[in-house]
Design a protein around this motif. Sequence first.
Motif, PDB file in Angstrom:
ATOM      1  N   LYS A  43     -28.650   3.137   6.802  1.00  0.00           N
ATOM      2  CA  LYS A  43     -28.003   2.315   7.838  1.00  0.00           C
ATOM      3  C   LYS A  43     -28.324   0.832   7.616  1.00  0.00           C
ATOM      4  O   LYS A  43     -29.000   0.181   8.430  1.00  0.00           O
ATOM      5  N   ASN A  47     -22.002  -6.215   6.050  1.00  0.00           N
ATOM      6  CA  ASN A  47     -21.083  -6.980   6.909  1.00  0.00           C
ATOM      7  C   ASN A  47     -21.242  -6.538   8.365  1.00  0.00           C
ATOM      8  O   ASN A  47     -21.397  -5.335   8.628  1.00  0.00           O
ATOM      9  N   GLU A  49     -19.089  -6.239  10.694  1.00  0.00           N
ATOM     10  CA  GLU A  49     -18.068  -5.279  11.147  1.00  0.00           C
ATOM     11  C   GLU A  49     -18.400  -3.859  10.688  1.00  0.00           C
ATOM     12  O   GLU A  49     -18.122  -2.881  11.402  1.00  0.00           O
ATOM     13  N   ASP A  50     -19.039  -3.732   9.498  1.00  0.00           N
ATOM     14  CA  ASP A  50     -19.437  -2.391   9.026  1.00  0.00           C
ATOM     15  C   ASP A  50     -20.560  -1.850   9.916  1.00  0.00           C
ATOM     16  O   ASP A  50     -20.577  -0.670  10.291  1.00  0.00           O
ATOM     17  N   LEU A  52     -21.223  -2.668  13.036  1.00  0.00           N
ATOM     18  CA  LEU A  52     -20.690  -2.321  14.371  1.00  0.00           C
ATOM     19  C   LEU A  52     -20.037  -0.945  14.339  1.00  0.00           C
ATOM     20  O   LEU A  52     -20.174  -0.153  15.271  1.00  0.00           O
ATOM     21  N   ARG A  53     -19.357  -0.650  13.230  1.00  0.00           N
ATOM     22  CA  ARG A  53     -18.665   0.643  13.122  1.00  0.00           C
ATOM     23  C   ARG A  53     -19.650   1.794  13.011  1.00  0.00           C
ATOM     24  O   ARG A  53     -19.342   2.936  13.313  1.00  0.00           O
ATOM     25  N   HIS A  54     -20.882   1.476  12.528  1.00  0.00           N
ATOM     26  CA  HIS A  54     -21.861   2.550  12.317  1.00  0.00           C
ATOM     27  C   HIS A  54     -23.046   2.459  13.274  1.00  0.00           C
ATOM     28  O   HIS A  54     -24.157   2.839  12.933  1.00  0.00           O
ATOM     29  N   TYR A  60     -26.857  -4.482  10.625  1.00  0.00           N
ATOM     30  CA  TYR A  60     -26.414  -5.539   9.718  1.00  0.00           C
ATOM     31  C   TYR A  60     -27.692  -6.141   9.127  1.00  0.00           C
ATOM     32  O   TYR A  60     -28.275  -7.062   9.677  1.00  0.00           O
TER      33      TYR A  60
END
Length: 153
Positions: A43, A47, A49-50, A52-54, A60
């Motif tokens: 984890k 990025n 946005e990546d 936030l998606r996970h 991040y």
Amino acid sequence: MPSLGLVMESSQVLPAFLLCSTLLIIKMYAVAAITGYTRLRKKAFANPEDALRHGGLQFYRSDPDVERCLRAHRNDMENIYPFLFLGFIYSFLGPEPLIAWIHFLVVLIARVVHTVAYLNKMNPRIRSGAYILAQFACVSMALQILWEVVHHL
Ligand SMILES: N[C@@H](CCC(=O)N[C@@H](CS)C(=O)NCC(=O)O)C(=O)O
């Protein structure tokens, strides 16, 4: 324009180069896939946005194992890209097929060993030895290209 098949039939060495170089490119794809898998497992996303998606912005972040994968990939780029150029030109110098095979196989095997040793945190001597072996083969091809070139200046 002759087909690739015809060109390969007329050269004993080009198919060997194409085999080894394509396998090395697939090996680099494997390192990229392992990097992606490691990001998911640890984890650690590059990025926001990546992340936030996970699960959230806290993911991040950097991670030592992901960094290791990236270093292995960068080292491949520093070494395999030059081989793609050198090996291709060398194939047209009319080298002895056995000698050419040895050059290509040394680069192929040494670069696979380099990756395995790097990703698995093995004894650094294995990685350095593999790096040096592949470099020897590439420098040998570079010198033979230079030798040919200076005779045609
Ligand atoms: N860019 C390389 C140049 C020298 C090199 O490629 N060394 C090999 C053998 S010690 C290596 O595996 N370096 C580790 C790396 O590039 O991450 C470095 O910074 O180390």
